[in-house]
Design an enzyme around this catalytic site. Structure first.
Site, PDB file in Angstrom:
ATOM      1  N   GLU A 147     -90.585 -37.796  93.857  1.00  0.00           N
ATOM      2  CA  GLU A 147     -90.110 -38.342  95.123  1.00  0.00           C
ATOM      3  C   GLU A 147     -88.969 -39.327  94.855  1.00  0.00           C
ATOM      4  O   GLU A 147     -89.039 -40.111  93.925  1.00  0.00           O
ATOM      5  CB  GLU A 147     -91.278 -39.040  95.838  1.00  0.00           C
ATOM      6  CG  GLU A 147     -90.930 -39.627  97.166  1.00  0.00           C
ATOM      7  CD  GLU A 147     -90.255 -38.623  98.083  1.00  0.00           C
ATOM      8  OE1 GLU A 147     -90.802 -37.542  98.315  1.00  0.00           O
ATOM      9  OE2 GLU A 147     -89.139 -38.926  98.564  1.00  0.00           O
ATOM     10  N   GLY A 253     -85.280 -54.863  90.583  1.00  0.00           N
ATOM     11  CA  GLY A 253     -86.732 -54.997  90.474  1.00  0.00           C
ATOM     12  C   GLY A 253     -87.396 -53.996  91.386  1.00  0.00           C
ATOM     13  O   GLY A 253     -86.878 -52.911  91.593  1.00  0.00           O
ATOM     14  N   CYS A 256     -90.504 -49.638  91.252  1.00  0.00           N
ATOM     15  CA  CYS A 256     -90.153 -48.453  90.460  1.00  0.00           C
ATOM     16  C   CYS A 256     -89.268 -48.735  89.249  1.00  0.00           C
ATOM     17  O   CYS A 256     -89.647 -48.392  88.126  1.00  0.00           O
ATOM     18  CB  CYS A 256     -89.484 -47.408  91.350  1.00  0.00           C
ATOM     19  SG  CYS A 256     -90.628 -46.706  92.557  1.00  0.00           S
ATOM     20  N   LYS A 259     -90.887 -50.458  85.971  1.00  0.00           N
ATOM     21  CA  LYS A 259     -91.897 -49.666  85.247  1.00  0.00           C
ATOM     22  C   LYS A 259     -91.317 -48.340  84.762  1.00  0.00           C
ATOM     23  O   LYS A 259     -91.694 -47.841  83.709  1.00  0.00           O
ATOM     24  CB  LYS A 259     -93.147 -49.454  86.120  1.00  0.00           C
ATOM     25  CG  LYS A 259     -92.993 -48.412  87.210  1.00  0.00           C
ATOM     26  CD  LYS A 259     -94.297 -48.141  87.925  1.00  0.00           C
ATOM     27  CE  LYS A 259     -94.134 -47.119  89.041  1.00  0.00           C
ATOM     28  NZ  LYS A 259     -93.707 -45.787  88.626  1.00  0.00           N
ATOM     29  N   LYS A 317     -86.112 -56.334  97.999  1.00  0.00           N
ATOM     30  CA  LYS A 317     -84.869 -56.072  98.723  1.00  0.00           C
ATOM     31  C   LYS A 317     -85.184 -56.202 100.208  1.00  0.00           C
ATOM     32  O   LYS A 317     -86.356 -56.349 100.583  1.00  0.00           O
ATOM     33  CB  LYS A 317     -84.297 -54.689  98.394  1.00  0.00           C
ATOM     34  CG  LYS A 317     -85.180 -53.529  98.829  1.00  0.00           C
ATOM     35  CD  LYS A 317     -84.469 -52.214  98.573  1.00  0.00           C
ATOM     36  CE  LYS A 317     -85.351 -51.045  98.969  1.00  0.00           C
ATOM     37  NZ  LYS A 317     -84.700 -49.752  98.799  1.00  0.00           N
ATOM     38  N   ARG A 324     -93.645 -56.348  94.708  1.00  0.00           N
ATOM     39  CA  ARG A 324     -93.926 -55.972  93.317  1.00  0.00           C
ATOM     40  C   ARG A 324     -92.660 -56.063  92.464  1.00  0.00           C
ATOM     41  O   ARG A 324     -91.635 -55.493  92.783  1.00  0.00           O
ATOM     42  CB  ARG A 324     -94.501 -54.543  93.262  1.00  0.00           C
ATOM     43  CG  ARG A 324     -95.884 -54.439  93.868  1.00  0.00           C
ATOM     44  CD  ARG A 324     -96.399 -53.006  93.866  1.00  0.00           C
ATOM     45  NE  ARG A 324     -95.758 -52.164  94.859  1.00  0.00           N
ATOM     46  CZ  ARG A 324     -96.082 -50.881  95.082  1.00  0.00           C
ATOM     47  NH1 ARG A 324     -97.037 -50.320  94.361  1.00  0.00           N
ATOM     48  NH2 ARG A 324     -95.458 -50.181  95.999  1.00  0.00           N
TER      49      ARG A 324
HETATM   50  P1  NAD Z   1     -98.781 -47.591  96.430  1.00  0.00           P
HETATM   51  O1  NAD Z   1     -99.432 -48.574  95.543  1.00  0.00           O
HETATM   52  O2  NAD Z   1     -98.012 -48.059  97.611  1.00  0.00           O
HETATM   53  O3  NAD Z   1     -99.866 -46.553  97.000  1.00  0.00           O
HETATM   54  C1  NAD Z   1    -100.771 -45.880  96.209  1.00  0.00           C
HETATM   55  C2  NAD Z   1    -102.047 -45.684  97.013  1.00  0.00           C
HETATM   56  O4  NAD Z   1    -102.918 -44.840  96.259  1.00  0.00           O
HETATM   57  C3  NAD Z   1    -102.818 -46.973  97.278  1.00  0.00           C
HETATM   58  O5  NAD Z   1    -103.009 -47.123  98.675  1.00  0.00           O
HETATM   59  C4  NAD Z   1    -104.156 -46.761  96.540  1.00  0.00           C
HETATM   60  O6  NAD Z   1    -105.241 -47.357  97.214  1.00  0.00           O
HETATM   61  C5  NAD Z   1    -104.257 -45.251  96.510  1.00  0.00           C
HETATM   62  N1  NAD Z   1    -105.125 -44.694  95.474  1.00  0.00           N
HETATM   63  C6  NAD Z   1    -105.248 -45.041  94.174  1.00  0.00           C
HETATM   64  N2  NAD Z   1    -106.103 -44.220  93.560  1.00  0.00           N
HETATM   65  C7  NAD Z   1    -106.560 -43.324  94.484  1.00  0.00           C
HETATM   66  C8  NAD Z   1    -107.464 -42.231  94.466  1.00  0.00           C
HETATM   67  N3  NAD Z   1    -108.108 -41.857  93.344  1.00  0.00           N
HETATM   68  N4  NAD Z   1    -107.692 -41.560  95.604  1.00  0.00           N
HETATM   69  C9  NAD Z   1    -107.055 -41.915  96.757  1.00  0.00           C
HETATM   70  N5  NAD Z   1    -106.176 -42.943  96.821  1.00  0.00           N
HETATM   71  C10 NAD Z   1    -105.928 -43.636  95.704  1.00  0.00           C
HETATM   72  O7  NAD Z   1     -97.875 -46.698  95.472  1.00  0.00           O
HETATM   73  P2  NAD Z   1     -96.473 -46.009  95.848  1.00  0.00           P
HETATM   74  O8  NAD Z   1     -95.415 -47.033  95.857  1.00  0.00           O
HETATM   75  O9  NAD Z   1     -96.682 -45.123  97.015  1.00  0.00           O
HETATM   76  O10 NAD Z   1     -96.238 -45.132  94.535  1.00  0.00           O
HETATM   77  C11 NAD Z   1     -97.001 -43.975  94.256  1.00  0.00           C
HETATM   78  C12 NAD Z   1     -96.282 -43.184  93.189  1.00  0.00           C
HETATM   79  O11 NAD Z   1     -95.013 -42.745  93.695  1.00  0.00           O
HETATM   80  C13 NAD Z   1     -95.975 -43.968  91.913  1.00  0.00           C
HETATM   81  O12 NAD Z   1     -96.047 -43.109  90.813  1.00  0.00           O
HETATM   82  C14 NAD Z   1     -94.523 -44.401  92.122  1.00  0.00           C
HETATM   83  O13 NAD Z   1     -93.847 -44.597  90.907  1.00  0.00           O
HETATM   84  C15 NAD Z   1     -93.957 -43.203  92.856  1.00  0.00           C
HETATM   85  N6  NAD Z   1     -92.787 -43.503  93.682  1.00  0.00           N
HETATM   86  C16 NAD Z   1     -92.738 -44.643  94.413  1.00  0.00           C
HETATM   87  C17 NAD Z   1     -91.635 -44.894  95.215  1.00  0.00           C
HETATM   88  C18 NAD Z   1     -91.543 -46.161  96.008  1.00  0.00           C
HETATM   89  O14 NAD Z   1     -90.426 -46.498  96.452  1.00  0.00           O
HETATM   90  N7  NAD Z   1     -92.614 -46.885  96.223  1.00  0.00           N
HETATM   91  C19 NAD Z   1     -90.574 -43.984  95.264  1.00  0.00           C
HETATM   92  C20 NAD Z   1     -90.659 -42.807  94.525  1.00  0.00           C
HETATM   93  C21 NAD Z   1     -91.774 -42.577  93.730  1.00  0.00           C
END
Ligand code: NAD
Length: 429
Positions: A147, A253, A256, A259, A317, A324
């Site tokens: 994503e 920061g 994403c 990490k 931002k 985070r």
């Molecule tokens: P987030 O922390 O906002 O959401 C993750 C959710 O997953 C949480 O609500 C958590 O409670 C839930 N969760 C954890 N374990 C679970 C399980 N076993 N079953 C059901 N729910 C569970 O994380 P995010 O920012 O959405 O990021 C998710 C992934 O997407 C990461 O790998 C991140 O690197 C990637 N990503 C994030 C972004 C961004 O801008 N935030 C953009 C692209 C990709």
């Protein structure tokens, strides 16, 4: 139209799930966080994201979007199961796949024989195989579909992606995943899982590098008497460069870039390659936090124990409530280490007990002006529009010494000086 289950209703799962429901699919959003699921059922958004509440309401009203804490029940009739769980930085810098593995182990036995598991979480090369092992279902295809959305514009980005990347060894499964997005007008790159997983990290690391590059140019501008705003304008007309992410600031920061750069360096190391360029980018970013903190201390008149510094902006931002790995917090930590008191205001009004603020000893204010009261310096660290429209004269008049470090080049220097501030931006004359 297909039946989808999204595991993890965070920034990625919730926004992409709502958008996939908008495209006509039936989506169940699953999260282990009961409070989050109950809130969603009641129409409360757990995150700040423009247009999200409307998109979720539309899906719910159409009967295409629902919420659950029960992953096993939710995947039982799903044709596609998206893993959208966190992949935080592990102790050794690599991506911690614990949540991905746990989710895969949990759902594996309950999947339909024709289901496709889609990894949307950002995962290092080799994770498709790790997911397949954790599922324990050799009959199930695993497809990588990273994503690229940006927090703050996530809904727009999901509906107007620059590209859709799909990596799968099973060509038919990859095509089925591509078909889910058929109504979007975007190029589709179908490749193998290793390339797909690499694309995500390579893109994020490149963007981080671009920000660090312009921060370094800004720091140089300051020394040679150039103005980085003009330099950026002159650079960005070059189509080979482009203007995006040429935004000087306190460092990059968020949830994403830090990490993902760390995981890519570690991944390279694990494969016998020293990614020295990216290590330098990360080091330059740390230096930028330090640079901004040092300039704020100098503008405040040096280290006077207990002197108060005002900070505007805490989120990583504007447009998001995500704290985070925020550069603002990295700078504040350095100010605190030098003995400054810090009073901060952010338009999202974060909770004092937010884990990202733990141990900072920060005074959280209800409005931007009370943060400035008796402060020796004001540091702008997040580019919220609310600050661009703030009454700078009012802020300056209540300060012990009206010094402004504009960490995002948000203000017009002349207007800030007219308001009574001594003004310093990042690389601006
Ligand atoms: P987030 O922390 O906002 O959401 C993750 C959710 O997953 C949480 O609500 C958590 O409670 C839930 N969760 C954890 N374990 C679970 C399980 N076993 N079953 C059901 N729910 C569970 O994380 P995010 O920012 O959405 O990021 C998710 C992934 O997407 C990461 O790998 C991140 O690197 C990637 N990503 C994030 C972004 C961004 O801008 N935030 C953009 C692209 C990709």
């Amino acid at each position: 139209m297909s039946r989808l289950s999204m595991i993890g209703a965070g920034y990625v799962g919730l926004t992409t799930g709502a958008c996939l429901a908008h495209l006509g699919h039936h989506v169940t959003l699953v999260d282990v966080d009961k409070q989050r699921v109950e809130g969603l059922k009641a129409g409360r958004m757990p995150i700040l994201e423009e247009g999200l509440a409307e998109m979720v309401a539309e899906g719910v009203d159409a009967g295409r979007l629902s919420f659950s804490v029960d992953a096993t029940a939710s995947v039982a009739d799903a044709e596609f199961v998206f893993l959208c769980v966190p992949t935080p930085r592990g102790a050794d810098g690599s991506a911690d796949l614990r949540f991905v593995r746990d989710a895969a182990r949990q759902i594996g036995p309950h999947l339909r024989a024709d289901a496709v598991v889609v990894t949307k979480s950002t995962v290092p090369v080799g994770s498709a195989a790790a997911v397949a092992t954790a599922l324990g279902r050799p009959d199930i295809a695993v497809v990588s579909n990273p994503e690229f959305l940006r927090e703050g514009t996530a809904i727009y980005d999901c509906m107007h992606p620059d590209r859709i990347v799909i990596g799968g060894l099973d060509a038919d499964a990859a095509r089925r995943v591509a078909a889910l997005y058929a109504d979007l007008d975007a190029p589709v790159v179908i490749t193998d899982p290793a390339s797909s997983e690499t694309i995500k990290y390579a893109a994020n690391a490149f963007l981080a590098m671009k920000v660090s590059y312009i921060n370094s140019i800004a720091n140089l501008c300051q020394r040679v008497g150039a103005d980085v705003t003009d330099v950026i304008e002159g650079m960005s007309y070059d189509r080979r460069i482009g203007g995006d992410h040429l935004t000087p600031g306190p460092g990059w920061g968020g949830s994403c870039f830090p990490k993902d750069t760390s995981a890519l360096i570690r991944l390279a190391e694990d494969h016998g390659y020293d990614f020295a360029l990216l290590r330098e980018v990360v080091a330059a970013n740390e230096e930028q936090f330090e640079h901004v903190a040092a300039r704020a201390m100098a503008a405040a008149g040096g280290v006077v124990a207990g002197a108060k510094i005002a900070v505007w902006g805490l989120t990583f931002k504007a447009g998001t409530d995500d704290l985070r790995d925020s550069p603002a917090i990295a700078v504040i930590r350095r100010l605190r280490a030098r003995g400054a008191r810090v009073a901060a205001y952010d338009p999202t009004r974060p909770d004092a007990d937010d884990p990202a603020l733990a141990g900072l000893g920060l005074e959280l204010c209800d409005d931007p002006y009370s943060a400035c009261q008796d402060a020796t310096c004001l540091v702008l660290l997040t580019e919220w529009p609310e600050f661009a429209g703030a009454d700078l004269a009012k802020a300056a008049s209540s300060m012990a010494s009206p010094a402004l470090i504009d960490g995002r080049n948000l203000f017009d220097p002349a207007a800030a000086r007219d308001a009574g501030f001594t003004y310093e931006g990042i690389g601006r004359r």
